[in-house]
Design an enzyme around this catalytic site. Structure first.
Site, PDB file in Angstrom:
ATOM      1  N   VAL A 126       0.871  -1.172   0.000  1.00  0.00           N
ATOM      2  CA  VAL A 126       0.000   0.000   0.000  1.00  0.00           C
ATOM      3  C   VAL A 126       0.903   1.215   0.000  1.00  0.00           C
ATOM      4  O   VAL A 126       1.716   1.392   0.897  1.00  0.00           O
ATOM      5  CB  VAL A 126      -0.935   0.008   1.224  1.00  0.00           C
ATOM      6  N   SER A 127       0.779   2.052  -1.024  1.00  0.00           N
ATOM      7  CA  SER A 127       1.758   3.108  -1.222  1.00  0.00           C
ATOM      8  C   SER A 127       1.513   4.353  -0.389  1.00  0.00           C
ATOM      9  O   SER A 127       2.406   5.157  -0.213  1.00  0.00           O
ATOM     10  CB  SER A 127       1.807   3.498  -2.703  1.00  0.00           C
ATOM     11  N   THR A 128       0.299   4.549   0.119  1.00  0.00           N
ATOM     12  CA  THR A 128       0.043   5.703   0.975  1.00  0.00           C
ATOM     13  C   THR A 128      -0.800   5.254   2.154  1.00  0.00           C
ATOM     14  O   THR A 128      -1.425   4.202   2.139  1.00  0.00           O
ATOM     15  CB  THR A 128      -0.718   6.818   0.224  1.00  0.00           C
TER      16      THR A 128
END
Length: 206
Positions: free
Chosen positions: A8-10
């Site tokens: 999950v990038s953010t």
């Protein structure tokens, strides 16, 4: 052995879509690795731990190709390390053509490599386009007067009285800042802002 990797990038991005996709596969919970970090590099603890654990003929599932990294070169390099050096099979759930378990002959490998390079390039350019749109949107919002970041803290209740005492030289700048529990620089900047947005009491010279 089957493994799954979720990134999950953010903080605001939900991993539910990736988790549900992995849940449909025969992957033991202990073999699911998750990173809640940016893909700007591979300094990701769970990813590193996963790569160390992977052995030849293991199968790694990822939801989409961009879970491996942020750009074309990084994705291709990680693909090479996993498939060539580690001997691991990779399955990209969003793209059935990227399943190294199939077509291990020369033609199948050739087609898989072409698809991988095209998708990596597309993923990188899509991220660049998203960042460009975000930057343009922020610039347009700022032009309209929209403010970003935390709202400014309200001035303490005693600020007007302290400000008057400071301006009438009853308090030094340091004493006034201390009375308002502010750093000296903050008090001074707030005082200047106050003077440009509020009418000063009669008899006080700026």
């Amino acid at each position: 052995m089957n493994y799954g990797y979720i990134r999950v990038s953010t903080r605001d991005q939900n991993e539910e879509r990736q988790r549900l996709a992995m849940g449909e596969l025969e992957i033991p919970e202990k073999n699911l690795y998750r990173d809640h970090q940016s893909g700007k590099d591979f300094d990701r603890p769970q990813y590193r731990k996963l790569v160390r654990r992977l052995k030849r003929d293991d199968v790694l599932y990822i939801k989409s190709i961009d879970r491996l990294g942020r750009n074309y070169r990084e994705i291709l390099e990680q693909w090479r390390v996993l498939t060539k050096e580690k001997g691991v099979d990779i399955v990209v759930l969003d793209m059935p053509l990227l399943d190294t378990r199939r077509g291990k002959d020369l033609m199948g490998t050739f087609l898989s490599d072409i698809v991988l390079q095209v998708l990596s390039f597309v993923a990188e350019n899509e991220r660049a386009a998203i960042h460009q749109r975000q930057a343009e949107g922020i610039a347009a919002a700022k032009a309209r007067g929209v403010r970003f970041g935390r709202p400014p803290r309200p001035l303490p209740e005693n600020f007007p009285a302290v400000h008057r005492a400071w301006r009438s030289k009853k308090l030094t700048l340091k004493q006034a800042a201390k009375a308002c529990e502010m750093p000296v620089g903050t008090f001074y900047s707030k005082a200047v802002q106050w003077e440009t947005t509020a009418a000063l009491p009669p008899g006080l010279d700026l």
